[in-house]
Design a protein around this motif. Structure first.
Motif, PDB file in Angstrom:
ATOM      1  N   ILE A 155       0.837  -1.200   0.000  1.00 23.43           N
ATOM      2  CA  ILE A 155       0.000   0.000   0.000  1.00 23.43           C
ATOM      3  C   ILE A 155       0.872   1.249   0.000  1.00 23.43           C
ATOM      4  O   ILE A 155       0.580   2.236  -0.683  1.00 23.43           O
ATOM      5  N   GLY A 156       1.962   1.199   0.793  1.00 18.47           N
ATOM      6  CA  GLY A 156       2.874   2.339   0.808  1.00 18.47           C
ATOM      7  C   GLY A 156       3.488   2.596  -0.554  1.00 18.47           C
ATOM      8  O   GLY A 156       3.614   3.749  -0.991  1.00 18.47           O
ATOM      9  N   ARG A 208       1.291   6.618  -6.608  1.00 27.32           N
ATOM     10  CA  ARG A 208       0.203   7.540  -6.932  1.00 27.32           C
ATOM     11  C   ARG A 208       0.650   8.986  -6.748  1.00 27.32           C
ATOM     12  O   ARG A 208       0.328   9.863  -7.572  1.00 27.32           O
ATOM     13  N   ALA A 209       1.386   9.238  -5.657  1.00 26.74           N
ATOM     14  CA  ALA A 209       1.874  10.598  -5.424  1.00 26.74           C
ATOM     15  C   ALA A 209       2.842  11.012  -6.525  1.00 26.74           C
ATOM     16  O   ALA A 209       2.814  12.161  -6.991  1.00 26.74           O
ATOM     17  N   ARG A 247       2.285  14.061  -8.968  1.00 30.34           N
ATOM     18  CA  ARG A 247       3.297  15.113  -9.061  1.00 30.34           C
ATOM     19  C   ARG A 247       3.796  15.255 -10.493  1.00 30.34           C
ATOM     20  O   ARG A 247       4.082  16.363 -10.954  1.00 30.34           O
ATOM     21  N   LEU A 248       3.892  14.126 -11.196  1.00 29.39           N
ATOM     22  CA  LEU A 248       4.336  14.190 -12.585  1.00 29.39           C
ATOM     23  C   LEU A 248       3.337  14.970 -13.424  1.00 29.39           C
ATOM     24  O   LEU A 248       3.709  15.828 -14.225  1.00 29.39           O
ATOM     25  N   VAL A 249       2.046  14.695 -13.218  1.00 33.50           N
ATOM     26  CA  VAL A 249       1.011  15.391 -13.982  1.00 33.50           C
ATOM     27  C   VAL A 249       1.004  16.881 -13.646  1.00 33.50           C
ATOM     28  O   VAL A 249       0.880  17.743 -14.523  1.00 33.50           O
ATOM     29  N   GLU A 250       1.144  17.173 -12.339  1.00 37.57           N
ATOM     30  CA  GLU A 250       1.079  18.566 -11.909  1.00 37.57           C
ATOM     31  C   GLU A 250       2.305  19.361 -12.325  1.00 37.57           C
ATOM     32  O   GLU A 250       2.224  20.555 -12.622  1.00 37.57           O
ATOM     33  N   ASP A 251       3.482  18.701 -12.301  1.00 34.81           N
ATOM     34  CA  ASP A 251       4.732  19.431 -12.514  1.00 34.81           C
ATOM     35  C   ASP A 251       5.298  19.303 -13.925  1.00 34.81           C
ATOM     36  O   ASP A 251       6.277  19.978 -14.249  1.00 34.81           O
ATOM     37  N   ALA A 252       4.713  18.419 -14.742  1.00 38.25           N
ATOM     38  CA  ALA A 252       5.262  18.266 -16.087  1.00 38.25           C
ATOM     39  C   ALA A 252       5.204  19.591 -16.852  1.00 38.25           C
ATOM     40  O   ALA A 252       6.059  19.887 -17.691  1.00 38.25           O
ATOM     41  N   VAL A 299       9.543   8.305 -18.580  1.00 35.64           N
ATOM     42  CA  VAL A 299       9.552   8.232 -17.122  1.00 35.64           C
ATOM     43  C   VAL A 299       8.220   7.708 -16.603  1.00 35.64           C
ATOM     44  O   VAL A 299       8.148   6.887 -15.700  1.00 35.64           O
ATOM     45  N   ALA A 300       7.128   8.200 -17.200  1.00 31.83           N
ATOM     46  CA  ALA A 300       5.802   7.804 -16.724  1.00 31.83           C
ATOM     47  C   ALA A 300       5.489   6.347 -17.031  1.00 31.83           C
ATOM     48  O   ALA A 300       4.824   5.670 -16.256  1.00 31.83           O
TER      49      ALA A 300
END
Length: 442
Positions: free
Chosen positions: A214-215, A221-222, A226-231, A284-285
């Motif tokens: 789960i971790g 997921r994080a 972050r990839l989507v937000e920061d790309a 990367v994704a």
């Protein structure tokens, strides 16, 4: 069928089989012993019969105790009998006529009663002594009933105990199942914290592995979020340069041909860089890698091209000092790695001084005069998505240096980071160079 029910049924079945086996052995042993006792009493009665004459006076000396007797003549007719019902001798019995002292045992049914019979041979016929098996059968019937009750009781008790034990054993599994179901339905990975189980047994290790999974999912997921937000931060620089070039051409249509050609060429380079950047973000994704063939390249040429592109973008001077080191590498990956190092230096170096790049024996070092990298963050700067506390307010996704590390590892090299004398940082990578070798003179 649930695991709990299967365990309970298994324990009940094992208990039933074991109890039935014990009961069957006990019944068989008791039956054999009782029958042996009956046979012993018949043997004692036989001794009384053989001591008397074989004629009608056989019964005149007194009755036999607890047994019934029948005398059969040579012709098979009954001389005398006190059996409650007529019992005809069978073929094996008749074979004893004329064979004095020879005996046999058999059981027979007379009406509703079962009898145990012993036949004794005489010269003039046979004597048959019988004893009813009512008492023995009553004992065995009682034993069968008690065995049945015992099997039923033990089976029910084992099933109940199995249900309790199975409930305790499977409770942690049900807890983890509930956690997985709730996470599946809500998508909230943090709910797993409320289902943590401790222990060193298999269930405890399963719980630990479950929470580690789960971790890992939470981190993945994080990372994806972050990839989507920061790309966009990674893509903004070339897009902005292209937009600036288009605005310039649109606003000043009478630009000299040489300046117009320079702007177009710059836009073409930025578009190429944008394509490469998009491809690498996708890699990367998705975990893809560049499968182009490595080639022998001179590091200085790649570094110089990346430095010129960085100067056009940022307006910052980039000084390059390079030897003639050559490496076997995928050129596109090396270009992107050097560009990421330069972009990282430009972003953190807020002075007006130049960014310096040195290439010595396969070691590419990018030197800046920024705030430097804290000691605690230095081992982490090449991890994917890692951003130090001082970098979180700046654009970027934390992918650039991780790509540098990936490029170095793929080509047998390594990365490094250190503080620069006088302030700033030195970040770079080392690649195995191609050595020239001259054969010895003969």
């Amino acid at each position: 069928m649930s695991l709990r029910l299967r365990i309970a049924l298994l324990m009940a079945t094992l208990a039933a089989v074991a109890t039935i086996a014990v009961g069957a052995i006990s019944y068989q042993t008791t039956s054999s012993r009782l029958l042996r006792a009956v046979d012993d009493s018949l043997v004692d009665a036989t001794a009384v019969a053989t001591a008397r004459r074989f004629d009608e006076r056989l019964f005149d000396s007194g009755p036999f105790d607890g047994v019934v007797v029948q005398a059969i003549l040579k012709d098979g007719s009954v001389l005398r009998s006190n059996f409650p019902k007529q019992m005809k001798p069978n073929r094996e019995d008749l074979k004893l006529i004329g064979r004095a002292g020879v005996t046999n045992f058999r059981s027979t049914q007379l009406g509703r009663a079962e009898y145990r019979i012993r036949s004794i041979g005489f010269e003039d016929g046979i004597i048959q002594i019988g004893r009813p098996l009512v008492e023995m059968n009553a004992v065995l019937e009682s034993l069968r009933l008690r065995t049945l009750l015992l099997v039923t009781g033990v089976t029910l008790a084992a099933g109940a105990l199995g249900a309790v034990v199975a409930g305790r054993v499977t409770r942690p599994l049900r807890v983890l199942t509930d956690a997985a179901s709730e996470i599946e339905s809500t998508g909230r990975l943090e709910l797993a914290d409320g289902y943590r189980l401790e222990g060193r047994d298999e269930v405890g290790r399963l719980s630990t592995a479950f929470h580690r999974m789960i971790g890992a999912l939470a981190r993945s997921r994080a990372d994806q979020r972050r990839l989507v937000e920061d790309a966009g931060h990674e893509l903004r620089t070339p897009v902005t340069s292209i937009r600036t070039g288009l605005d310039t051409l649109s606003r000043y249509p009478d630009l000299p041909a040489d300046e117009r050609a320079e702007i177009v060429e710059s836009m073409r380079a930025e578009a190429s860089e944008l394509t490469s950047l998009v491809n690498e973000v996708v890699q990367v994704a998705s975990g893809e890698v560049d499968d182009s063939a490595p080639e022998q390249v001179r590091i200085g040429d790649v570094v110089t091209a990346a430095a010129e592109r960085s100067q056009r973008r940022s307006g910052r001077q980039v000084l390059v000092q390079s030897d003639d080191s050559e490496v076997i590498i995928r050129r596109g990956q090396l270009e992107r790695a050097v560009s990421n190092l330069l972009e990282n230096a430009v972003k953190f170096d807020q002075t007006d001084g130049p960014i310096e790049v040195t290439v010595v024996d396969g070691r590419i070092s990018v030197l800046d005069r920024g705030p430097g990298i804290p000691i605690a963050d230095q081992p982490l700067v090449f991890e994917r998505f890692h951003r130090s506390a001082t970098a979180r307010t700046l654009p970027g996704s934390g992918l650039g240096l991780s790509m540098v590390a990936s490029t170095a590892r793929q080509h047998g090299g390594e990365v490094f980071v250190a503080d620069r004398d006088g302030g700033g940082a030195v970040v770079g990578l080392t690649l195995p160079v191609v050595r020239s070798w001259d054969p010895p003179s003969v």
